[in-house]
Write a protein that holds these residues in place. Structure first.
Motif, short mmCIF file in Angstrom:
data_model
loop_
_atom_site.label_atom_id
_atom_site.label_comp_id
_atom_site.label_asym_id
_atom_site.label_seq_id
_atom_site.Cartn_x
_atom_site.Cartn_y
_atom_site.Cartn_z
N TYR A 36 0.83 -1.21 0.00
CA TYR A 36 0.00 0.00 0.00
C TYR A 36 0.86 1.26 0.00
N LYS A 37 2.01 1.18 0.66
CA LYS A 37 2.92 2.33 0.63
C LYS A 37 3.44 2.57 -0.78
N GLU A 38 3.72 1.49 -1.49
CA GLU A 38 4.23 1.61 -2.85
C GLU A 38 3.15 2.14 -3.81
N SER A 39 1.93 1.65 -3.65
CA SER A 39 0.85 2.05 -4.57
C SER A 39 0.25 3.40 -4.21
N ARG A 40 0.36 3.80 -2.92
CA ARG A 40 -0.21 5.05 -2.41
C ARG A 40 -1.72 5.11 -2.59
N ARG A 41 -2.35 3.95 -2.58
CA ARG A 41 -3.81 3.89 -2.67
C ARG A 41 -4.41 3.67 -1.28
N ASP A 42 -5.67 4.06 -1.13
CA ASP A 42 -6.35 3.86 0.15
C ASP A 42 -6.91 2.44 0.22
N HIS A 43 -6.88 1.89 1.42
CA HIS A 43 -7.49 0.59 1.65
C HIS A 43 -9.02 0.75 1.57
N PRO A 44 -9.73 -0.26 1.04
CA PRO A 44 -11.20 -0.15 0.93
C PRO A 44 -11.90 0.14 2.25
N LEU A 45 -11.30 -0.27 3.37
CA LEU A 45 -11.93 -0.04 4.67
C LEU A 45 -11.28 1.11 5.43
N ALA A 46 -10.51 1.95 4.73
CA ALA A 46 -9.75 3.02 5.39
C ALA A 46 -10.65 4.01 6.10
N GLU A 47 -11.78 4.36 5.50
CA GLU A 47 -12.65 5.38 6.10
C GLU A 47 -13.25 4.94 7.42
N ARG A 48 -13.38 3.63 7.61
CA ARG A 48 -13.98 3.11 8.85
C ARG A 48 -12.94 2.61 9.84
N SER A 49 -11.65 2.89 9.57
CA SER A 49 -10.58 2.34 10.39
C SER A 49 -9.67 3.44 10.91
N ALA A 50 -9.06 3.17 12.05
CA ALA A 50 -8.18 4.16 12.67
C ALA A 50 -6.82 4.22 11.99
N SER A 51 -6.42 3.14 11.33
CA SER A 51 -5.12 3.08 10.68
C SER A 51 -5.15 2.01 9.60
N LEU A 52 -4.09 1.91 8.81
CA LEU A 52 -4.01 0.87 7.80
C LEU A 52 -3.98 -0.51 8.45
N GLU A 53 -3.24 -0.63 9.56
CA GLU A 53 -3.21 -1.90 10.28
C GLU A 53 -4.59 -2.32 10.76
N ASP A 54 -5.35 -1.34 11.23
CA ASP A 54 -6.72 -1.61 11.69
C ASP A 54 -7.61 -2.03 10.53
N ALA A 55 -7.44 -1.39 9.37
CA ALA A 55 -8.23 -1.75 8.19
C ALA A 55 -7.94 -3.18 7.75
N ILE A 56 -6.67 -3.56 7.78
CA ILE A 56 -6.30 -4.94 7.40
C ILE A 56 -6.89 -5.93 8.38
N ARG A 57 -6.85 -5.59 9.68
CA ARG A 57 -7.43 -6.48 10.69
C ARG A 57 -8.93 -6.66 10.47
N ARG A 58 -9.63 -5.56 10.21
CA ARG A 58 -11.07 -5.63 9.99
C ARG A 58 -11.40 -6.47 8.75
N GLU A 59 -10.59 -6.30 7.71
CA GLU A 59 -10.84 -7.05 6.49
C GLU A 59 -10.60 -8.55 6.71
N ARG A 60 -9.56 -8.89 7.45
CA ARG A 60 -9.31 -10.31 7.76
C ARG A 60 -10.53 -10.93 8.44
N GLU A 61 -11.06 -10.21 9.42
CA GLU A 61 -12.23 -10.71 10.15
C GLU A 61 -13.44 -10.85 9.23
N LEU A 62 -13.64 -9.87 8.35
CA LEU A 62 -14.78 -9.89 7.44
C LEU A 62 -14.69 -11.04 6.45
#
Length: 296
Positions: free
Chosen positions: A99-125
């Motif tokens: 994500y750092k290389e692409s500079r794109r936002d994670h699909p769950l970024a707006e609902r997450s406190a950080s990129l790590e949090d977005a990845i965690r939420r997506e894993r659970e989903l």
């Protein structure tokens, strides 16, 4: 008809895999809302009945994404078609770097406190889909050609639905046990080449370390027990219909002992006719962190 549903974590390589499948002759649709899967089955059956189809579904569809709708479509489609689910994933460090290389936002970024949090939420989903997946591939550390070769192996092989594939992964405990592991073996009890100055700059893929590790009496005794146990377990897993068995072998950093043992186990299983793939999750990261350079 043959349908392959491609899903998994954002940044794990779904788009690249879909493009590869398109090159192989698959009819491909990207970012399809799950509620449209059943209609897609019917449409493709009418328009391209002789062509394999790959459909990508993931969290990019936002509020339209529903894992249960994917499972429902698979269940309903499986009665008349060959429907498989390919799940792609990677460890957090690899995903963050991408994500750092692409500079794109994670699909769950707006609902997450950080990129790590977005990845965690997506894993659970996505966990319900991972649990039901026909194939699970970890893409961390893989070059595109290596990833495509794995996809070809699991997707295109006519025997993939009947035989179990064994995945062996070396790893370092200081970076965590691989989430996808079925069997985990800790080899930190073996003598550590890291403390031998003349060979510590090598890895378990190279002769100085490989010969050191495998040449120890305790290693040979351990391997005999390991081979017997794995040879005993594999037919039992196959009998239960398991398609993929992940064996994780860990040492401290993941570059010396676990790498050598993983390669030795892979060689043993191939000799017995098993379909085996060996990967080394942490070897490149570990080498990059070494404060020393090879001197021999």
């Amino acid at each position: 008809m043959k349908f392959l549903i491609v899903t998994g974590l954002s940044g794990a390589g779904k788009t690249s895999v879909l493009r590869h499948l398109e090159d192989l002759g698959f009819l491909c649709m990207d970012n399809l809302p799950p509620m449209l899967l059943e209609q897609a089955f019917l449409l493709c059956e009418k328009v391209e009945p002789d062509k394999p189809v790959a459909l990508s579904v993931d969290t990019r569809s936002g509020a339209l994404f529903d894992p249960q709708a994917v499972l429902k479509a698979i269940s309903s489609g499986a009665s008349g078609h060959d429907v498989s689910l390919l799940f792609l994933e990677a460890d957090n460090e690899a995903l963050i770097d991408r994500y750092k290389e692409s500079r794109r936002d994670h699909p769950l970024a707006e609902r997450s406190a950080s990129l790590e949090d977005a990845i965690r939420r997506e894993r659970e989903l996505l966990q319900p889909l991972r649990e039901q997946a026909s194939f699970v591939l970890s893409t961390a550390g893989l070059k595109p050609k290596e990833l495509f070769a794995l996809v070809d192996d699991v997707v295109l092989s006519s025997e993939s639905a009947q035989t179990m594939r064994v995945e062996i992964m070396s790893f370092g405990y200081k970076r965590g046990i691989p989430r996808e592991s079925d069997l985990v073996f800790d080899v930190r009890f073996l003598p550590n080449p890291y403390y031998i100055r003349e060979i510590r700059a090598y890895t378990g893929l190279e002769a100085p370390v490989r010969d050191y590790v495998l040449g120890k009496e305790e290693t040979q005794a351990f391997l005999r027990h390991l081979y017997d146990l794995v040879d005993y377990l594999i037919p039992l897993y196959q009998r239960e219909g398991k398609r993929r068995l992940m064996i994780a072998i860990g040492c401290t950093g993941g570059a010396h002992r676990s790498t050598a043992i993983s390669e030795a186990l892979g060689t043993h299983l191939r000799k017995s006719g098993q379909s085996v793939n060996v990967t080394h999750r942490d070897i490149a990261i570990e080498e990059a962190s070494w404060p020393f350079r090879r001197t021999v």
